[in-house]
Write an enzyme that holds these catalytic residues in place. Structure first.
Site, PDB file in Angstrom:
ATOM      1  NE  ARG A 227      -4.250  -1.495   0.176  1.00 59.92           N
ATOM      2  CZ  ARG A 227      -4.402  -2.530  -0.644  1.00 59.92           C
ATOM      3  NH1 ARG A 227      -3.493  -2.828  -1.547  1.00 59.92           N
ATOM      4  NH2 ARG A 227      -5.497  -3.279  -0.580  1.00 59.92           N
ATOM      5  CG  HIS A 275      -3.363  -1.035  -6.894  1.00 68.39           C
ATOM      6  ND1 HIS A 275      -3.748  -0.369  -5.758  1.00 68.39           N
ATOM      7  CD2 HIS A 275      -3.416  -2.362  -6.578  1.00 68.39           C
ATOM      8  CE1 HIS A 275      -4.047  -1.254  -4.806  1.00 68.39           C
ATOM      9  NE2 HIS A 275      -3.850  -2.477  -5.288  1.00 68.39           N
TER      10      HIS A 275
HETATM   11  P1  NDP Z   1      -1.788 -11.468   5.188  1.00 69.55           P
HETATM   12  O1  NDP Z   1      -2.706 -10.791   6.140  1.00 69.55           O
HETATM   13  O2  NDP Z   1      -2.033 -12.878   4.813  1.00 69.55           O
HETATM   14  O3  NDP Z   1      -0.293 -11.397   5.743  1.00 69.55           O
HETATM   15  C1  NDP Z   1       0.197 -10.268   6.397  1.00 69.55           C
HETATM   16  C2  NDP Z   1       1.641 -10.524   6.821  1.00 69.55           C
HETATM   17  O4  NDP Z   1       2.183  -9.300   7.359  1.00 69.55           O
HETATM   18  C3  NDP Z   1       1.768 -11.592   7.916  1.00 69.55           C
HETATM   19  O5  NDP Z   1       2.929 -12.342   7.729  1.00 69.55           O
HETATM   20  C4  NDP Z   1       1.893 -10.730   9.189  1.00 69.55           C
HETATM   21  O6  NDP Z   1       2.617 -11.353  10.244  1.00 69.55           O
HETATM   22  C5  NDP Z   1       2.679  -9.554   8.663  1.00 69.55           C
HETATM   23  N1  NDP Z   1       2.479  -8.357   9.506  1.00 69.55           N
HETATM   24  C6  NDP Z   1       1.326  -7.675   9.706  1.00 69.55           C
HETATM   25  N2  NDP Z   1       1.527  -6.646  10.565  1.00 69.55           N
HETATM   26  C7  NDP Z   1       2.829  -6.699  10.916  1.00 69.55           C
HETATM   27  C8  NDP Z   1       3.644  -5.928  11.768  1.00 69.55           C
HETATM   28  N3  NDP Z   1       3.159  -4.876  12.457  1.00 69.55           N
HETATM   29  N4  NDP Z   1       4.949  -6.275  11.898  1.00 69.55           N
HETATM   30  C9  NDP Z   1       5.456  -7.332  11.240  1.00 69.55           C
HETATM   31  N5  NDP Z   1       4.731  -8.120  10.398  1.00 69.55           N
HETATM   32  C10 NDP Z   1       3.431  -7.799  10.239  1.00 69.55           C
HETATM   33  O7  NDP Z   1      -1.755 -10.541   3.872  1.00 69.55           O
HETATM   34  P2  NDP Z   1      -1.619 -10.972   2.334  1.00 69.55           P
HETATM   35  O8  NDP Z   1      -0.337 -11.706   2.164  1.00 69.55           O
HETATM   36  O9  NDP Z   1      -2.865 -11.602   1.862  1.00 69.55           O
HETATM   37  O10 NDP Z   1      -1.539  -9.528   1.632  1.00 69.55           O
HETATM   38  C11 NDP Z   1      -0.554  -8.574   1.996  1.00 69.55           C
HETATM   39  C12 NDP Z   1      -0.888  -7.218   1.423  1.00 69.55           C
HETATM   40  O11 NDP Z   1      -0.611  -7.174   0.024  1.00 69.55           O
HETATM   41  C13 NDP Z   1      -2.362  -6.805   1.495  1.00 69.55           C
HETATM   42  O12 NDP Z   1      -2.693  -6.335   2.785  1.00 69.55           O
HETATM   43  C14 NDP Z   1      -2.459  -5.727   0.440  1.00 69.55           C
HETATM   44  O13 NDP Z   1      -2.197  -4.461   1.026  1.00 69.55           O
HETATM   45  C15 NDP Z   1      -1.337  -6.064  -0.531  1.00 69.55           C
HETATM   46  N6  NDP Z   1      -1.852  -6.463  -1.854  1.00 69.55           N
HETATM   47  C16 NDP Z   1      -1.518  -5.691  -2.947  1.00 69.55           C
HETATM   48  C17 NDP Z   1      -1.948  -6.039  -4.194  1.00 69.55           C
HETATM   49  C18 NDP Z   1      -1.516  -5.280  -5.385  1.00 69.55           C
HETATM   50  O14 NDP Z   1      -2.000  -5.534  -6.497  1.00 69.55           O
HETATM   51  N7  NDP Z   1      -0.598  -4.363  -5.278  1.00 69.55           N
HETATM   52  C19 NDP Z   1      -2.813  -7.205  -4.409  1.00 69.55           C
HETATM   53  C20 NDP Z   1      -3.066  -7.979  -3.210  1.00 69.55           C
HETATM   54  C21 NDP Z   1      -2.601  -7.594  -1.973  1.00 69.55           C
HETATM   55  P3  NDP Z   1       2.112 -12.740  10.922  1.00 69.55           P
HETATM   56  O15 NDP Z   1       2.353 -13.810   9.864  1.00 69.55           O
HETATM   57  O16 NDP Z   1       2.984 -12.920  12.087  1.00 69.55           O
HETATM   58  O17 NDP Z   1       0.654 -12.539  11.227  1.00 69.55           O
HETATM   59  C1  OXD Z   2      -5.846  -6.179  -2.758  1.00 67.89           C
HETATM   60  C2  OXD Z   2      -5.470  -5.282  -3.849  1.00 67.89           C
HETATM   61  O1  OXD Z   2      -5.644  -5.824  -1.601  1.00 67.89           O
HETATM   62  O2  OXD Z   2      -5.892  -5.529  -4.985  1.00 67.89           O
HETATM   63  O3  OXD Z   2      -6.345  -7.274  -3.045  1.00 67.89           O
HETATM   64  O4  OXD Z   2      -4.701  -4.350  -3.632  1.00 67.89           O
END
Ligand code: NDP
Ligand code: OXD
Length: 312
Positions: A227, A275
């Site tokens: 993001r 994006h």
């Molecule tokens: P998940 O919720 O499955 O995973 C989040 C990860 O981040 C976990 O490993 C979590 O740790 C870690 N995390 C969260 N908060 C913290 C913190 N404060 N400190 C350290 N680690 C942290 O998310 P996804 O993998 O499904 O997606 C990740 C992001 O990708 C989405 O939130 C979205 O913003 C972005 N995205 C972007 C897209 C694009 O087209 N650009 C498309 C899809 C997603 P733990 O494992 O310990 O819980």
């Molecule tokens: C998502 C994205 O969060 O598309 O899935 O950014």
């Protein structure tokens, strides 16, 4: 009476598109397009993408809200979101594979010097750089969730020394695990390419700031596919212009579409995409959401429920 499901996107076009997809997929539920100002439809579920807060003021009988994306920041920030309403996010749904491909492209772009080859082509010069020394390119992945863990595995398979930083020091085969704020510094110091796949929460906003980015190895490279508000834009630009970082590949921005006068557009060391790193795939998404509604209706557990405490 059949289940009533309200569909709400950030524009009427988005609402219509998803409404059509769900109507086409099943007749076992009644889908209603949400529009601001319409009387409440007493829906059981909401399917949303960046919805207006008014949705939650109007629909007071929801059992759960399904986000049509992995990142739920645009929903969790709404003051109107009822505190007890379960919010579910997409889990992979075909996005991890796209993301891995995008990130590997970004890594290869810098390690294989494709920008330099483009310059050589412009200059009409035939010149070969030495082969990549993978040990000189340690990659760090921030966020090892549904998407980040698969991206990290793809980077391992490509041969780069790979580390991951998560809240819980999550284990992924072949990935050196770091966890929590105490280990962030050590994680950054061993990384030269930084890939951001964190969710946007109060804990992670502005995390890619001068202090943290400065800890990356010299000649570092940043790939932000999570993001826009994770990055302090001025700090990233300054560290590139000072030569500590050699560039960045950015897919997400504080304001989208990226404003026409933003310095990212014209910066020679920054590549941007609109994006698109991992797009929501309609078939997988509809299937995942409908399956979870079915499970909830049967009183069975579902995965992908957002923790209100952690914000993701
Ligand atoms: P998940 O919720 O499955 O995973 C989040 C990860 O981040 C976990 O490993 C979590 O740790 C870690 N995390 C969260 N908060 C913290 C913190 N404060 N400190 C350290 N680690 C942290 O998310 P996804 O993998 O499904 O997606 C990740 C992001 O990708 C989405 O939130 C979205 O913003 C972005 N995205 C972007 C897209 C694009 O087209 N650009 C498309 C899809 C997603 P733990 O494992 O310990 O819980
Ligand atoms: C998502 C994205 O969060 O598309 O899935 O950014």
């Amino acid at each position: 009476m059949s289940i009533r499901i309200v569909v709400a996107g950030n524009t009427p076009e988005v609402t219509r598109k998803w409404h059509e997809r769900f109507v086409r997929a099943t007749t076992a539920a009644q889908f209603i397009e949400w529009a601001e100002g319409q009387p409440p439809v007493d829906a059981d579920y909401a399917i949303v993408w960046r919805p207006p807060g008014a949705l939650f003021r109007q629909e007071r009988r929801l059992k759960a809200a399904f986000n049509l994306g992995a990142g739920v920041d645009s929903v969790m920030r709404l003051p109107e979101l009822p505190a007890e309403l379960p919010v579910l996010r997409l889990e992979d749904a075909g996005m991890a594979r796209q993301m891995a491909e995008y990130v590997l492209h970004g890594i290869a772009h810098v390690t294989r010097r494709f920008a330099d080859y483009a310059d050589l082509q412009q200059a009409g010069q035939w010149r070969q750089w030495p082969p990549v020394s993978y040990s000189e390119w340690p990659v760090g992945v921030m966020g090892l969730g549904a998407i980040g863990s698969q991206v990290a595995q793809a980077i391992v398979a490509a041969g780069y020394p790979t580390a991951g930083w998560s809240r819980s020091a999550r284990h992924v085969d072949g990935v050196h695990a770091f966890g929590g704020p105490d280990q962030l510094g050590a994680f950054l110091e061993r990384s030269r390419v930084l890939v951001n796949l964190l969710p946007l929460t109060p804990d992670t906003e502005n995390i890619l700031n001068r202090q943290n980015l400065k800890m990356l190895q010299s000649g570092g490279y940043v790939i932000n596919v999570a993001r826009g508000p994770h990055v302090v834009d001025e700090d990233l630009l300054a560290l590139i212009d000072e030569g500590h970082l050699q560039g960045a590949l950015l897919d997400v921005f504080r304001v989208e579409p990226l404003p026409a006068d933003h310095p990212y557009w014209k910066h020679p060391k920054i590549r941007i995409t609109p994006h698109v790193a991992a797009m929501t795939l309609e078939e997988e998404t509809v299937r995942q959401v409908l399956r979870k509604i079915e499970l909830l209706e049967q009183g069975r557990p579902v995965t992908g429920v957002v923790s209100r405490g952690r914000g993701y």
